[in-house]
Design an enzyme around this catalytic site. Structure first.
Site, PDB file in Angstrom:
ATOM      1  CD  GLU A 462      -2.832  -1.115  -0.115  1.00  8.24           C
ATOM      2  OE1 GLU A 462      -3.051  -0.016  -0.680  1.00  8.24           O
ATOM      3  OE2 GLU A 462      -3.262  -2.190  -0.555  1.00  8.24           O
ATOM      4  CG  HIS A 465      -1.336   1.569  -4.262  1.00  7.82           C
ATOM      5  ND1 HIS A 465      -1.406   1.474  -5.629  1.00  7.82           N
ATOM      6  CD2 HIS A 465      -1.804   0.384  -3.782  1.00  7.82           C
ATOM      7  CE1 HIS A 465      -1.895   0.285  -5.973  1.00  7.82           C
ATOM      8  NE2 HIS A 465      -2.138  -0.394  -4.867  1.00  7.82           N
ATOM      9  CG  HIS A 468       1.790   5.674  -8.629  1.00  9.08           C
ATOM     10  ND1 HIS A 468       1.003   4.741  -9.264  1.00  9.08           N
ATOM     11  CD2 HIS A 468       2.268   6.461  -9.623  1.00  9.08           C
ATOM     12  CE1 HIS A 468       1.025   4.941 -10.563  1.00  9.08           C
ATOM     13  NE2 HIS A 468       1.779   5.977 -10.815  1.00  9.08           N
TER      14      HIS A 468
END
Length: 672
Positions: A462, A465, A468
């Protein structure tokens, strides 16, 4: 009282002012936000000046600020701190938002301006990101039905509203069903095999609900973590059956009719838009491009994975001395793992204490690769006491905020995910505020939070992410952070899992929380040797869910499913994945990704992205001598670009070639 959503937050980075936000603010803010954006869009559509990129596309990118603010907060909180009032608001506002989006995408005057620009796109002198944005607006308008006849558009609006309403209802029922399905245990002897802190967490979960004894709460996937440890076979069967039966018990939380109806509505919508089925409509703008390409990928994996899963079941049955069931598999797999590799994964939990994993594992890896630092702050308001907030910076200065909400609670849906409270955009002058939400059992007050190896992997995933989102460096909000095709979005998060056991990271966080001793080197070696153990099961349960998703969404508008369970059984058998000890990772009735989230016809994305992931891990291995330089290249060429470039073109520019599947096959034990 002033509604805090009606103006930008005064807090750093636009972080939501949770100290001022109340439940009664949401509906008025949604109403005001939708009205504001419709007025902005009307002004764009009615502009008497000829369409330009600036007065049409850029103006659209600037629109909807109030709606963006309230939506980002509301949908994050309805998933993590749900209340009856929030669920009531969600049920009311979801179809309104669907209608609002349709009103914009199907506005004929607006689309005429977009289409005019699109036809003249080669004459406009646009840079790469601007041209991609124009093409995106045009493509999305066509795919949303902008070219349909008025009566067809009216039916499309009806379909979108009902689909939105039903996905909201699915999530509401699933949360209630998950809470009702928790397994209540009154005899402590039945919990034999669980660690002391896991038993304490189960006791706390029961006390939190006013129950005596212990409560085993369920995670979203079919296989429950406690099955690997419980020695009581009867209790294992109870827990497994509780997980399998979610949404199938014929009570007020039953989700079967919603599943059937959603599949039918999506099929009708796809036909209206000119596609043979929903899966074809979904695949078109993704990197897969077609269901045939998806089939080619999954078809390579399914028969080998199923054969491996059956062989593993035979091996475990021999070790157990009796034929094992799906409820037994995890327990006996753990016994064999301990014997063969001398690794007791449950006994490793004292080496994975949350604070150390977070700071010396997850944050440290990010520092080594990308030069970022994290500093916790306690001066900002929180939506829940468990929430943590960190300033994020690199050599060039502040990047944004990272928020972590680690613990499970009855008001939180299962699983783990990432949200953005604020996305990065040079156009809007915003920096990212990202949230990771997990479901780790919370220990009693004063006790350390000890993680399983799966918990550690989920946190690294996670956080990928989150990176990102944090590293986004784009002009337009449409392209910010994780706004990439669904079958590409899991790629950065899966790559980030590689640092879990990397020699430059693991020794710094895998330390016994009491003795300070590092995780023994021989254990690290055995974990590496055991990595492919059980991959037949893991790949089969995942593929069964992915192909089940495809089966539901390849139905034509005239195909009616009478029996959800029978359809599910037939679809898995047709895929060659009917392995009794490896049921699908999600059954239809609790497949939240597909019937309550954004992964309909796209659950294949995880393994599609894993091809890129495994290929990239190989690339990092070739550059082990300078991780900082390698991290900077990965950040600059892929993570920072979001949706502003074609993802596969960006990957080829990064890797120097197309991705290869062989590293994935080796990783999953599907190739020698």
């Amino acid at each position: 009282m002033t509604n805090p959503f009606l103006a930008p937050s005064p807090l750093p980075f636009g972080y939501p002012d949770f100290g001022a936000i109340r439940e009664e603010h949401y509906l008025p803010a949604f109403t005001a936000g939708m009205a504001e954006q419709r007025a902005e869009v009307a002004a764009i559509a009615d502009n008497p000046e000829p369409p330009t990129f600036e007065n049409t596309i850029v103006a659209m990118e600037r629109s909807g600020e109030t709606l963006r603010r309230v939506s980002a907060v509301f949908f994050a909180l309805v998933a993590s701190t749900s209340t009856p009032k929030l669920r009531e608001i969600e049920a009311e506002v979801a179809p309104q938002l669907a209608a609002h989006n349709d009103a914009i995408r199907l506005d004929p005057k607006l689309f005429a301006r977009i289409d005019d620009l699109f036809q003249r796109r080669d004459e406009l002198g646009l840079d790469e990101e601007e041209l991609r944005l124009l093409e995106r607006y045009h493509r999305d308008g066509v795919r949303a039905g902008a070219r349909l006849a008025p009566e067809q558009q009216e039916r499309l609006r009806e379909l979108n509203a009902e689909i939105s309403k039903l996905t909201t209802e699915f999530n509401s029922r699933l949360l209630a069903e998950a809470n009702d399905s928790a397994v209540h245990v009154t005899d402590a002897a039945q919990l034999d095999g669980l660690s002391a802190d896991a038993i304490a967490a189960a006791e706390k979960a029961a006390a939190d609900r006013g129950l005596d004894g212990y409560l085993i709460t369920l995670v979203l996937p079919t296989e429950q973590p406690v099955l690997a440890s419980l020695t009581d076979r009867e209790l294992r069967a109870r827990v497994h059956q509780a997980a399998l039966s979610r949404g199938l018990r014929g009570n007020e939380h039953d989700t079967r009719e919603i599943v059937r109806r959603l599949a039918a509505l999506r099929a009708e919508r796809a036909a209206l838009l000119g596609y043979p089925h929903h899966a074809a409509w979904v695949a078109e703008p993704f990197t897969a491009e077609s269901v045939e390409n998806i089939d080619a990928m999954l078809g390579k994996l399914a028969p080998v994975a199923a054969a491996n899963a059956r062989a593993e079941a035979e091996e475990l049955s021999a070790a157990a001395g009796h034929p094992i069931t799906a409820a037994d598999r995890a327990f006996h797999a753990e016994q064999v793992r301990r014997e063969r590799f001398a690794v007791d994964t449950d006994a490793l939990r004292p080496y994975f204490e949350l604070e150390r994993v977070l700071h010396e594992g997850v944050f440290r890896a990010a520092g080594l690769l990308y030069g970022v630092t994290f500093a916790e702050r306690d001066d900002l308001p929180r939506y829940h006491p468990d929430q943590r907030i960190f300033d994020v910076a690199d050599e060039d200065g502040p990047l944004g905020l990272y928020v972590l909400d680690p613990y499970a609670r009855a008001s939180k849906r299962g699983g783990a995910w990432m949200n953005s409270f604020v996305t990065q955009s040079h156009l809007r002058g915003t920096r990212p505020v990202v949230l990771n939400t997990l479901n780790i059992p919370k220990p009693p007050d004063g006790e350390p939070t000890l993680l399983t190896l799966d918990n550690v992997r989920t946190l690294f995933h996670e956080f990928g992410h989150a990176l990102h989102g944090l590293f986004s460096d784009v002009r337009f909000p449409t392209f910010a952070g994780t706004a990439v095709p669904r079958d590409f979005v899991e790629f950065p998060s899966q790559v980030n899992e590689m640092w879990l056991d990397h020699p430059a990271v693991l020794p710094h966080y895998a330390v016994h929380h009491e003795t300070g001793e590092p995780l023994p080197a021989e254990i690290v070696e055995k974990l590496a040797a055991a990595r492919r153990f059980g991959e037949g099961f893991a790949t089969t349960e995942y593929l069964a869910a992915a192909l089940l998703d495809q089966a539901w969404h390849r139905l034509g508008p005239d195909e009616v499913v009478e029996d959800v369970e029978r359809f599910e059984e037939a679809a898995i058998a047709a895929a060659g994945l009917a392995v009794p000890t490896a049921p699908p990772r999600y059954r239809s009735t609790y497949f939240q990704h597909v019937f309550g989230g954004g992964y309909s016809a796209a659950y294949y994305s995880y393994i599609w992205s894993e091809v890129l992931d495994a290929d990239t891990v190989e690339w990092f291995g070739e550059r082990a001598g300078d991780l900082r330089a390698a991290g900077e290249e990965f950040r600059r060429k892929l993570l920072a670009r979001g949706g502003a470039v074609d993802p596969m073109a960006a990957y080829r520019a990064f890797r120097g070639r197309d991705p290869q599947i062989e590293p994935l096959l080796v990783r999953r034990g599907l190739l020698a």
